[in-house]
Design an enzyme around this catalytic site. Structure first.
Site, PDB file in Angstrom:
ATOM      1  CG  ASP A  43      39.241 120.804  31.646  1.00  0.00           C
ATOM      2  OD1 ASP A  43      39.936 121.220  32.583  1.00  0.00           O
ATOM      3  OD2 ASP A  43      38.657 121.568  30.869  1.00  0.00           O
ATOM      4  CD  GLU A  47      40.641 125.558  24.171  1.00  0.00           C
ATOM      5  OE1 GLU A  47      40.370 125.331  25.360  1.00  0.00           O
ATOM      6  OE2 GLU A  47      39.763 125.574  23.273  1.00  0.00           O
TER       7      GLU A  47
END
Length: 845
Positions: free
Chosen positions: A581, A815
């Site tokens: 990302d 996460e």
């Protein structure tokens, strides 16, 4: 006397008349020559027109043909037969908790399944309506997740609400022709800290999905005692809602009952339908207690705007039935599904029979877990083993079965197209935030699941590869069906065929090949070999797609496509396709970029393609040549080693002199400020970029090490190990951070709305690869063997301790983890690749 006219005279003195003064007419030969030239020009013009028209129509045809390629599936035989998930072929896996996006629900592995599920709400609470159904982080539950789940026959889950806990259990029993029976048991207990016993409404439902029918059977005016139904995949069936008991005791509990019978335009609308059917006209009046109005399902009429939208969408309405039971804790309720084709069942799977079956399944699960991972043998405490079972169970219990069409686009399509309908059996990263298929996540998921259940892994990988198109492209996100799409922001729905994702499936394939080479006597040998043989044509096309569409500017270099193009708003334009990302790349995207992580993925992929080809007796020489070229450390150094930074780096048009600043909006004197645009954070470039190595030290720099591209005697390995162990760079007491603390973009926001993501936080998938790499370099001969062994023990201990500690404190696996405090952050529960902690604990790499 008149003037005498001059006459022309020929050389012989014979005078010519005026008529004779005209030039002689051209000969027939000359006429023909002029005519032929004219015809040639005309013919050339006609030919050019015909050619132009032909080229125009050919270009249109080619463009149309190229435009269709993005939605044309691969021509080779499918890896899985079309009926492979049916009750006839796979009855034991037909029913399952294949709806990871809901707290508790079951469906079949069929395109249009009858689905079942649970909603609940706390009565008489301060919140007006606190209906729970789909997994939402906004519900702020103290914790939920599977404690045990074998992926086939049973599961046990705890859901901690604010002042009570729901335990959801299910067991399946085979029999008949449609996947057999199953029973749910829901147990509710108040927390010791609760001031009084809460009153809870459980809402059990069944919904058809465009095929099949459901019939309600009501007794005592308002109690839905059972539902009978029929569908193509299930035949005839019956769902029975048993009355609540006091936690398994024979005596009953007082309960109020309500039901809803209506139609639903889609499974994504179930929550809204229930919410819009709630009414306060009912009274809860236990024998020894005060009368109190409570909220319950009543009749449902869709709002006008939803009716209009439904007519516009043209969706088929299907039966939807809800059974609501309102009762005070503690209590226990059982729901029984019985298949109409199960004629010789010995008894009903309820009460003591269910309890006995659950206990047998739990014992079998514990034994298989220890045999598979051996954590007790390694000396882990019972609480740590319990945590590991939950991590595995949440990944297994998070398997979803989706059916539908992706929305895709290529450069040849003006508008997005619908991909062919298809099914996907996959694990999901997060039940609350990412309940859909992600290509690069799935490779990590299956590394763990293959240890537990190789059949699940083969089926999941086959489903992904069966959705590859003729070009060799697989969408990086597979969003199939209304339920899945309802959880996805609109900007992420369309998938573009120039965009890749890391081919992590090759990590799993590497494991399968190694198992085949060392376990030729295993009963799985022939099955796995057959699987690889069916997979191979698709793998060939997939590898070739990467090796052609993602090439870089120099021979044997590679570049991720799909970087964000708006350089005005991003501090560093994202590269979602890399999986990392917002990890810093070249500040100004260009075709001159070279990406070191993609280069290393291609080294791994070419090696595994060579090994599989050799194993299957297929031509392997081209893969061998590609691998020998790409794995050459001299090439790697030439393309990506920066002597200045003493690290492996990306290369591109880059400057680090960038920052986000408030843009200046000029407001003329005397004009009202609110009439002018709101000032945004925009990027300011203080120094022009130039082609150079990108000075970002972090996960990307480690890829030659992570994927074992570096030879054990490479001097560069010493620099990598030094950077790993440096607390000012990547080392923390909780795991390796994603970006060096000394980097200019460390923990910097990428836009005014985007917090840092891969800019310092600790990610378990990359830490797994790092621990795996340290284990590799500590087990092969080389000058850095001892250093790798020492780092391996330290890093492994740090990651295990922190993930376990955060689970104990927060109730979740996360996460990512904060590099300063170790605290879990991001989406939760995240029992996708973060569950790789189980493999780190068992030291299975």
């Amino acid at each position: 006397m008149g003037r005498q006219r001059k006459r022309n005279v020929t050389g012989d003195g014979v005078p010519h008349t005026r008529k004779e003064e005209k030039p002689a007419p051209p000969s027939r030969k000359e006429k023909k020559k002029k005519t032929d030239i004219g015809k040639v020009f005309i013919n050339i013009s006609i030919a050019l027109c015909i050619f132009s028209l032909a080229w125009f129509f050919y270009a249109l045809y080619m463009r149309s043909s190229l435009a269709r390629r993005v939605v044309t599936l691969h021509p080779s035989s499918r890896v899985l037969d079309s009926n492979s998930t049916s009750a006839a072929v796979s009855p034991e896996r037909f029913w399952g908790t294949y709806r990871p996006q809901v707290y508790f629900g079951m469906k079949t592995r069929s395109p249009r399944s009858v689905v079942t599920g649970l909603m609940w709400m706390r009565q008489f609470s301060e919140m007006d309506v606190n209906l729970r159904h789909t997994c939402e982080q906004g519900d702020r539950l103290p914790g939920y997740g599977w404690l045990m789940h074998d992926g086939v026959n049973f599961g046990v889950q705890e859901i901690h609400d604010n002042d009570f806990t729901l335990t959801t259990e299910f067991v399946k029993r085979m029999g008949g022709e449609h996947g057999g029976d199953w029973t749910w048991r829901i147990t509710a207990k108040q927390h010791s800290s609760a001031p009084q016993a809460p009153v809870i409404s459980l809402m059990f439902y069944a919904a058809a999905d465009t095929q099949g029918s459901l019939q309600a059977h009501v007794e005592e005016r308002s109690r839905l005692s059972s539902v009978t139904g029929t569908s193509e995949e299930l035949g005839n069936f019956k769902i029975t809602f048993r009355k609540p008991t006091a936690g398994g005791a024979a005596s009953g509990k007082y309960a109020s009952y309500n039901y809803l019978q209506t139609l639903s335009p889609g499974l994504d609308r179930l929550t809204d339908i229930v919410k819009n059917s709630l009414n306060r006209r009912f009274v809860f009046h236990p024998p020894s207690g005060e009368k109190r109005p409570y909220i319950a399902v009543d009749s449902y009429k869709p709002p006008p705007h939803q009716q209009q939208q439904q007519q516009k969408d043209g969706r088929i309405e299907s039966d939807f039935l809800v059974h609501q039971v309102t009762v005070q804790t503690p209590f226990q309720i059982e729901v029984l599904f019985e298949s109409g084709s199960f004629h010789d069942r010995p008894n009903q799977l309820v009460g003591s029979v269910l309890t006995e079956e659950l206990e047998k399944r739990k014992v079998a699960f514990d034994e298989k877990f220890e045999t598979t991972f051996g954590l007790q043998t390694k000396g882990f405490a019972p609480s740590q083993v319990k945590f590991s079972k939950a991590a595995l169970s949440n990944m297994v219990g998070g398997m979803g079965y989706f059916f539908g069409q992706s929305v895709v686009q290529s450069v040849y399509n003006e508008h997005p197209l619908l991909y062919p309908e298809g099914a996907l059996f996959t694990a999901v990263p997060s039940r609350s935030f990412f309940p859909r298929g992600f290509l690069w996540d799935e490779g990590f998921h299956q590394i763990l699941l293959n240890r537990w259940d190789p059949q699940v892994t083969r089926e999941a990988v086959a489903h992904w590869l069966d959705l590859i198109n003729v070009e060799g492209w697989i969408p990086r996100e597979l969003i199939l069906g209304d339920e899945a799409r309802s959880k996805v922001p609109s900007e992420f729905v369309v998938q573009r065929n120039e965009n890749a994702n890391p081919p992590t499936m090759f990590l799993l394939l590497e494991e399968l090949v190694e198992q085949l080479e060392t376990q030729r006597d295993s009963p799985l040998y022939e099955e796995t070999l057959k699987f690889l043989r069916r997979l191979f044509p698709r793998l060939q096309t997939w590898f070739e797609w990467y090796n052609t569409t993602q090439v870089g500017p120099l021979p044997n270099s590679y570049r991720w496509r799909g970087r964000d193009k708006d350089t005005n708003l991003f501090l560093n334009p994202k590269t979602l396709t890399s999986g990392l990302d917002d990890y810093p790349r070249a500040s100004h995207p260009s075709t001159e970029e070279r990406h070191v992580d993609l280069h290393c993925w291609m080294v791994l992929s070419s090696r595994i393609m060579r090994n599989i080809a050799q194993l299957l007796g297929e031509p392997h020489q081209e893969y061998e040549r590609t691998h020998l070229t790409l794995s050459d450390n001299n090439l790697l150094n030439e393309l990506h080693w920066s002597e200045q930074h003493r690290a492996f780096c990306d290369y591109g048009n880059h400057t680090q002199a960038v920052s986000l600043q408030q843009e200046k909006v000029f407001v003329p004197p005397g004009q009202p400020r609110h009439q002018f645009p709101v000032a945004r954070l925009v990027r300011y470039v203080r120094k022009a970029p130039k082609l150079q190595y990108v000075n970002a030290l972090g996960y990307v720099s480690l890829f030659p090490f992570l994927l074992h591209v570096l030879t054990p005697d490479s001097p560069k390995l010493q620099h990598v190990l030094r950077d790993i162990r440096d607390p000012d760079r990547l080392w923390t007491p909780y795991g390796l951070r994603s970006l060096s603390r000394a980097d200019p973009l460390y923990m910097k926001r990428n836009t005014e709305h985007d917090a840092p993501y891969w800019r310092g936080a600790i990610w378990i998938n990359i830490n797994y690869l790092a621990i795996r790499a340290l284990h590799h370099y500590s087990s092969v001969e080389g000058p850095y063997q001892e250093d790798a062994a020492s780092l391996y023990q330290e890093l492994r201990t740090n990651v295990i301790n922190n993930v376990y500690k955060q689970y104990q404190e927060t109730g979740y696996i996360w996460e990512q983890y904060n590099d300063s405090t170790g605290r879990g952050q991001g989406s939760h529960p995240f029992t996708g690749w973060s569950a790789l902690t189980v493999l780190i604990m068992s030291e299975q790499y």
